[in-house]
Design a protein around this motif. Structure first.
Motif, mmCIF file in Angstrom:
data_model
loop_
_atom_site.group_PDB
_atom_site.id
_atom_site.type_symbol
_atom_site.label_atom_id
_atom_site.label_comp_id
_atom_site.label_asym_id
_atom_site.label_seq_id
_atom_site.Cartn_x
_atom_site.Cartn_y
_atom_site.Cartn_z
ATOM 1 N N TYR A 73 41.275 7.079 92.059
ATOM 2 C CA TYR A 73 41.558 6.893 90.626
ATOM 3 C C TYR A 73 43.020 7.227 90.330
ATOM 4 O O TYR A 73 43.709 6.492 89.611
ATOM 5 C CB TYR A 73 40.649 7.793 89.790
ATOM 6 C CG TYR A 73 39.299 7.214 89.453
ATOM 7 C CD1 TYR A 73 39.153 6.267 88.432
ATOM 8 C CD2 TYR A 73 38.156 7.626 90.119
ATOM 9 C CE1 TYR A 73 37.918 5.750 88.113
ATOM 10 C CE2 TYR A 73 36.906 7.115 89.805
ATOM 11 C CZ TYR A 73 36.791 6.173 88.788
ATOM 12 O OH TYR A 73 35.557 5.650 88.469
ATOM 13 N N ASP A 99 36.518 0.167 88.328
ATOM 14 C CA ASP A 99 36.486 0.857 87.039
ATOM 15 C C ASP A 99 37.859 0.812 86.379
ATOM 16 O O ASP A 99 37.995 0.511 85.180
ATOM 17 C CB ASP A 99 36.034 2.304 87.255
ATOM 18 C CG ASP A 99 35.922 3.096 85.962
ATOM 19 O OD1 ASP A 99 35.795 2.486 84.881
ATOM 20 O OD2 ASP A 99 35.953 4.340 86.037
ATOM 21 N N GLY A 103 39.114 -1.333 82.766
ATOM 22 C CA GLY A 103 39.864 -0.832 81.615
ATOM 23 C C GLY A 103 40.967 -1.787 81.196
ATOM 24 O O GLY A 103 41.305 -1.884 80.015
ATOM 25 N N LYS A 150 34.834 5.407 83.708
ATOM 26 C CA LYS A 150 35.320 5.404 82.324
ATOM 27 C C LYS A 150 35.008 4.100 81.597
ATOM 28 O O LYS A 150 34.961 4.057 80.368
ATOM 29 C CB LYS A 150 36.841 5.638 82.306
ATOM 30 C CG LYS A 150 37.266 6.952 82.947
ATOM 31 C CD LYS A 150 38.788 7.025 83.059
ATOM 32 C CE LYS A 150 39.227 8.282 83.799
ATOM 33 N NZ LYS A 150 40.702 8.315 84.005
ATOM 34 N N HIS A 151 34.820 3.030 82.360
ATOM 35 C CA HIS A 151 34.630 1.701 81.766
ATOM 36 C C HIS A 151 33.423 1.027 82.435
ATOM 37 O O HIS A 151 33.597 0.075 83.209
ATOM 38 C CB HIS A 151 35.888 0.856 81.949
ATOM 39 C CG HIS A 151 37.154 1.563 81.572
ATOM 40 N ND1 HIS A 151 37.539 1.762 80.263
ATOM 41 C CD2 HIS A 151 38.105 2.152 82.348
ATOM 42 C CE1 HIS A 151 38.688 2.419 80.242
ATOM 43 N NE2 HIS A 151 39.052 2.674 81.490
#
Length: 288
Positions: A73, A99, A103, A150-151
């Motif tokens: 990440y 992920d 975003g 997060k997404h």
């Protein structure tokens, strides 16, 4: 303005509890083409291959995997690419890049999961995290890994390609009934890409992320697969049924019409190369 592409080598092996995935990722890094607008980076991965795998909360190597996912990440955030090529490693390497890119492309984005297996296991059923990664990305899977996402993706935006639907594990059949995921079998794709392209068009997608687990390939066509390890008996799990040319053709066809922002290639196991290298390492003349 050209889009920035990151080629991310991620030799994670703990998700499949199989050290040869590390070697497969490094060899992919050696043979992968290098484009002009390509930046390369590597996620650091622990190499304590001989240690016994600890199981925490139902996940093998959980601590190490979470640390490595966090590092992936961070690399994505630092490099800020528009596209990512992921050279795995086991299938767990897809979580952070997919992920991150979701975003950037939150709308009109599809995930094409090219795999013989569905990868939405939960820890109560099996401890190998590489079989949970798609579950994590849709908000299920392994809870602490899913919490990193997060997404999250909507399951309606995922299509399986090449899944061996008549050879699912019992819990995978249960999850398929629960999720009602769209899938295209090798039989449905035997005459080309049209079923996949039709699904993308009908749903109005513009961007595509592609996960390609090489185990979708038939060992009669491609030998660098877990199931094709020399001198082992026939395996009991689902074995891929597609050819290399079929999958490459599908990816080319999708690329001609849609914006492919991610391509992950995972679970490459070139047994002959690894066996030869290990054997040569045991000869005195190489150490004189």
């Amino acid at each position: 303005m050209k889009k920035k592409t990151l080629q991310l080598t991620f030799p994670e092996w703990q998700g499949g509890v199989n050290p040869p995935y590390y070697e497969g990722s490094r060899i992919l890094d050696l043979i992968a083409p290098r484009g002009g607008n390509l930046e390369c980076a590597e996620v650091p991965v622990r190499t304590n291959f001989s240690d016994e795998a600890p199981v925490t909360d139902g996940v093998s190597w959980k601590k190490e995997l979470m640390e490595q996912q966090a590092a992936a990440y961070a690399l994505c955030e630092e490099k800020d690419p528009d596209r990512i090529i992921i050279l795995g490693g086991d299938c767990s390497v897809e979580q952070a890049p997919f992920d991150y890119l979701h975003g950037k492309y939150p709308e009109d984005t599809a995930v094409i999961w090219i795999d013989a297996h569905p990868d939405f296991t939960r820890p109560k059923d099996a401890s190998h995290e590489h079989a949970m990664v798609l579950g994590n990305l849709i908000g299920d899977g392994a809870p602490d890994f899913a919490a990193m996402v997060k997404h999250p993706f909507d399951k309606r935006d995922v299509v399986y390609v090449g899944i061996v639907a008549d050879h699912l594990e019992i819990w995978e059949e249960e999850y398929q009934k629960e999720y009602q995921m769209k899938f295209l079998t090798p039989e449905q794709l035997s005459y080309g890409s049209r079923p996949l392209l039709d699904w993308l068009r009908e749903n109005g997608y513009k961007h595509v992320m592609i996960h390609w687990d090489l185990d979708v390939l038939s060992p009669e066509d491609f030998r660098s697969l877990l199931c094709a390890k020399p001198h082992i008996p026939p395996v009991e799990y689902a074995v891929g049924e597609m050819t290399l040319d079929q999958i490459l053709g599908l990816i080319r066809d999708v690329s001609e019409e849609f914006d492919v922002v991610a391509l992950g290639i995972t679970e490459f196991l070139p047994w002959d190369i690894m066996r030869l290298r290990n054997g040569l390492g045991k000869l005195d003349i190489f150490h004189g």
